[in-house]
Design a protein around this motif. Structure first.
Motif, PDB file in Angstrom:
ATOM      1  N   LYS A 165       1.752  -1.660 -11.498  1.00  4.80           N
ATOM      2  CA  LYS A 165       0.575  -1.089 -12.155  1.00  4.80           C
ATOM      3  C   LYS A 165      -0.705  -1.455 -11.395  1.00  4.80           C
ATOM      4  O   LYS A 165      -1.606  -0.624 -11.226  1.00  4.80           O
ATOM      5  CB  LYS A 165       0.491  -1.574 -13.597  1.00  4.80           C
ATOM      6  CG  LYS A 165       1.556  -0.973 -14.503  1.00  4.80           C
ATOM      7  CD  LYS A 165       1.242  -1.194 -15.967  1.00  4.80           C
ATOM      8  CE  LYS A 165       1.292  -2.658 -16.355  1.00  4.80           C
ATOM      9  NZ  LYS A 165       0.978  -2.865 -17.785  1.00  4.80           N
ATOM     10  N   GLN A 166      -0.765  -2.685 -10.921  1.00  2.00           N
ATOM     11  CA  GLN A 166      -1.945  -3.133 -10.185  1.00  2.00           C
ATOM     12  C   GLN A 166      -2.186  -2.278  -8.945  1.00  2.00           C
ATOM     13  O   GLN A 166      -3.337  -1.902  -8.647  1.00  2.00           O
ATOM     14  CB  GLN A 166      -1.777  -4.598  -9.784  1.00  2.00           C
ATOM     15  CG  GLN A 166      -2.937  -5.147  -8.957  1.00  2.00           C
ATOM     16  CD  GLN A 166      -2.677  -6.575  -8.486  1.00  2.00           C
ATOM     17  OE1 GLN A 166      -1.844  -7.293  -9.055  1.00  2.00           O
ATOM     18  NE2 GLN A 166      -3.373  -7.006  -7.448  1.00  2.00           N
ATOM     19  N   TYR A 167      -1.109  -1.966  -8.220  1.00  2.00           N
ATOM     20  CA  TYR A 167      -1.230  -1.194  -6.980  1.00  2.00           C
ATOM     21  C   TYR A 167      -0.985   0.303  -7.188  1.00  2.00           C
ATOM     22  O   TYR A 167      -0.999   1.067  -6.227  1.00  2.00           O
ATOM     23  CB  TYR A 167      -0.275  -1.750  -5.919  1.00  2.00           C
ATOM     24  CG  TYR A 167      -0.739  -3.061  -5.339  1.00  2.00           C
ATOM     25  CD1 TYR A 167      -1.632  -3.101  -4.274  1.00  2.00           C
ATOM     26  CD2 TYR A 167      -0.315  -4.268  -5.890  1.00  2.00           C
ATOM     27  CE1 TYR A 167      -2.071  -4.301  -3.743  1.00  2.00           C
ATOM     28  CE2 TYR A 167      -0.755  -5.481  -5.367  1.00  2.00           C
ATOM     29  CZ  TYR A 167      -1.624  -5.495  -4.305  1.00  2.00           C
ATOM     30  OH  TYR A 167      -2.074  -6.687  -3.784  1.00  2.00           O
ATOM     31  N   ASP A 168      -0.780   0.705  -8.431  1.00  2.00           N
ATOM     32  CA  ASP A 168      -0.579   2.113  -8.788  1.00  2.00           C
ATOM     33  C   ASP A 168       0.556   2.739  -7.974  1.00  2.00           C
ATOM     34  O   ASP A 168       0.420   3.816  -7.382  1.00  2.00           O
ATOM     35  CB  ASP A 168      -1.865   2.914  -8.598  1.00  2.00           C
ATOM     36  CG  ASP A 168      -1.842   4.234  -9.374  1.00  2.00           C
ATOM     37  OD1 ASP A 168      -1.074   4.340 -10.363  1.00  2.00           O
ATOM     38  OD2 ASP A 168      -2.590   5.155  -9.000  1.00  2.00           O
ATOM     39  N   VAL A 220       4.420   1.477 -16.127  1.00  2.00           N
ATOM     40  CA  VAL A 220       4.639   1.915 -14.749  1.00  2.00           C
ATOM     41  C   VAL A 220       4.860   3.429 -14.746  1.00  2.00           C
ATOM     42  O   VAL A 220       5.534   3.971 -15.616  1.00  2.00           O
ATOM     43  CB  VAL A 220       5.862   1.201 -14.136  1.00  2.00           C
ATOM     44  CG1 VAL A 220       6.206   1.773 -12.765  1.00  2.00           C
ATOM     45  CG2 VAL A 220       5.615  -0.296 -14.044  1.00  2.00           C
ATOM     46  N   LYS A 221       4.307   4.104 -13.762  1.00  4.57           N
ATOM     47  CA  LYS A 221       4.519   5.543 -13.627  1.00  4.57           C
ATOM     48  C   LYS A 221       5.899   5.784 -13.023  1.00  4.57           C
ATOM     49  O   LYS A 221       6.200   5.285 -11.939  1.00  4.57           O
ATOM     50  CB  LYS A 221       3.436   6.167 -12.755  1.00  4.57           C
ATOM     51  CG  LYS A 221       2.044   6.079 -13.373  1.00  4.57           C
ATOM     52  CD  LYS A 221       0.975   6.566 -12.405  1.00  4.57           C
ATOM     53  CE  LYS A 221      -0.406   6.413 -13.021  1.00  4.57           C
ATOM     54  NZ  LYS A 221      -1.490   6.769 -12.071  1.00  4.57           N
ATOM     55  N   VAL A 222       6.715   6.551 -13.729  1.00  6.37           N
ATOM     56  CA  VAL A 222       8.079   6.832 -13.279  1.00  6.37           C
ATOM     57  C   VAL A 222       8.180   8.298 -12.890  1.00  6.37           C
ATOM     58  O   VAL A 222       7.832   9.186 -13.676  1.00  6.37           O
ATOM     59  CB  VAL A 222       9.111   6.510 -14.377  1.00  6.37           C
ATOM     60  CG1 VAL A 222      10.514   6.876 -13.926  1.00  6.37           C
ATOM     61  CG2 VAL A 222       9.030   5.026 -14.759  1.00  6.37           C
ATOM     62  N   GLY A 226       0.794  -1.232   0.000  1.00  8.98           N
ATOM     63  CA  GLY A 226       0.000   0.000   0.000  1.00  8.98           C
ATOM     64  C   GLY A 226       0.817   1.268   0.000  1.00  8.98           C
ATOM     65  O   GLY A 226       0.266   2.365   0.171  1.00  8.98           O
ATOM     66  N   VAL A 227       2.139   1.169  -0.198  1.00  8.90           N
ATOM     67  CA  VAL A 227       2.957   2.379  -0.340  1.00  8.90           C
ATOM     68  C   VAL A 227       2.559   3.097  -1.634  1.00  8.90           C
ATOM     69  O   VAL A 227       2.023   2.478  -2.556  1.00  8.90           O
ATOM     70  CB  VAL A 227       4.466   2.047  -0.374  1.00  8.90           C
ATOM     71  CG1 VAL A 227       4.896   1.386   0.916  1.00  8.90           C
ATOM     72  CG2 VAL A 227       4.810   1.162  -1.574  1.00  8.90           C
TER      73      VAL A 227
END
Length: 433
Positions: free
Chosen positions: A301-304, A342-344, A246-247
């Motif tokens: 990606k699943q946990y954003d 993935v958001k970088v 959950g980070v």
């Protein structure tokens, strides 16, 4: 152009001609005829007008539909390009406030703002010093980006590190509200409450934490509504465990190798030592492929979860221990994370020797990002990594008026990020020749 527009245009020319930085502020004004780099749509919106009311964006509309009036000051910026104010997602300003003097911190922060960085995320330091810097930056007592800082949690083994001892001067390393040693017997409710009480925007998990401890920290932090940031590996907890806890962000892309190599000594010996420098790009590509990180990218990606890559840290010319293999892995992991969706985020983590603009250029030149993707990394993604995406990171109505105006299009060439016209932070206009 009416008299008021002429006056303000002349004023901006005067500001541009000065050799010193200057600040200019008024409550309600329009920035006309600008080209907006929209990091939401990945498009350029040509010839728009942005209305600023105090510290927020109150309207955005095509210039042809905007009707100038005497109640709103107008600044004509025809042909200029505007991006969200840059956010450096990884800085350190108070590891040792005795050595890193306040006057020097103010000097560097001022320089950062005047290059277009309107917010920074400080990833562990003396919260006593950071709290004061953050307050002064927010209210405008110093010329500086907005500062969002962390409280650090790690296993007790970490607090023999000389950096933690310097950060805790006047107290005990590992027993400060902003720098806390954690084990299974910790009072997690109290520890998180004390961390939040320092004014920190997030808790940073650093090292020697088990998966059980990670889960307890994150669960309690969610209950108390404070974000959790983490190193991508914690020497006990693996990347997959951290990501699924959950980070909101993880730092240092090369640490993702520890999903395959649970311990540092498991890293292949032929990655290390002097011979590693002579290995070919093909060798490193083959070694990287063996890691099989696709499942990690899917999990992120699943946990954003945002990846704070920090390419700047292990550039080979810095001669840090094992920097060569770390850099070779770092740029490949960052490249493929981005390709996978993935958001970088863009964080310099360079003790302010270089700023986030340099990290953006590395993302383009070393990790295959487009200039637009690098812009998204240093704005929208860095805002999400910091936990401030609701009010910063994009150019939208209702968000903070944190904007960087450029003379040249950064989408065409990332080097244009340095071609500065003016900066707006919290609605105030700053200019540097």
């Amino acid at each position: 152009m009416n008299l008021r527009q002429i006056t303000l245009t002349i004023l901006l020319l005067v500001l541009t001609s000065t050799t010193a930085s200057a600040q200019f502020s008024f409550g309600n004004y329009a920035l006309q005829n600008v080209n907006i780099i929209d990091v939401n749509s990945n498009d350029v919106l040509y010839d728009y007008t942005i209305i600023i009311n105090n510290d927020k964006i109150s309207d955005i509309l095509p210039s042809k539909t905007y009707i100038a009036n005497d109640t709103v000051q107008s600044i004509i910026l025809k042909g200029k390009f505007v991006v969200p104010g840059l956010i450096d997602a990884h800085v350190h300003f108070a590891t040792d406030p005795t050595e890193e003097r306040r006057d020097n911190a103010e000097k560097v922060l001022k320089e950062m703002l005047l290059t277009g960085i309107t917010s920074v995320r400080d990833m562990a330091g003396d919260a006593r010093a950071l709290s004061n810097l953050s307050r002064d930056a927010l209210v405008g007592d110093i010329v500086a980006p907005n500062i969002y800082y962390s409280s650090l949690m790690a296993g007790s083994k970490f607090f023999s590190d000389p950096r933690t001892i310097a950060t805790a001067q006047g107290g005990v390393s590992g027993k400060m509200p902003y720098m806390k040693a954690i084990d299974d017997n910790s009072n997690f409710v109290l520890d998180v409450a004390e961390a939040k009480g320092t004014g920190a925007s997030g808790i940073k998990m650093y090292a020697y934490l088990s998966n059980n401890e990670v889960v307890k920290i994150v669960e309690e932090a969610k209950r108390q509504n404070i974000a959790v940031w983490s190193h991508a590996a914690l020497q006990i907890a693996k990347p997959s465990e951290i990501i699924s806890s959950g980070v909101i962000s993880i730092s240092h892309s090369e640490l993702l190798i520890y999903e395959k190599f649970p311990k540092k000594e498991d890293v292949p010996t032929n990655w290390k030592g002097a011979n590693a420098v002579n290995m070919t790009a093909e060798f490193w590509e083959e070694e990287y492929d063996k890691l099989g990180l696709d499942k990690i990218f899917e999990l992120m990606k699943q946990y954003d979860v945002v990846l704070d890559a920090t390419l700047s840290v292990y550039e080979p010319d810095k001669n840090l221990e094992n920097s060569h293999w770390r850099y070779e892995m770092e740029k490949r992991i960052t490249r493929d994370a981005n390709k996978a969706g993935v958001k970088v985020a863009a964080g310099s983590d360079s003790n302010q020797v270089t700023f986030v603009q340099y990290e953006m250029k590395l993302l383009v030149n070393e990790a295959g990002f487009t200039p637009f993707e690098a812009l998204v990394s240093a704005t929208k993604n860095s805002a999400q990594a910091t936990g401030i995406i609701k009010n910063q990171g994009t150019i939208e109505v209702g968000k903070k008026a944190n904007l960087l105006f450029l003379n040249s299009n950064p989408v065409e060439n990332i080097e244009n990020i340095d071609d500065i016209c003016l900066i707006i932070k919290n609605g105030k206009i700053y200019n540097k020749k």
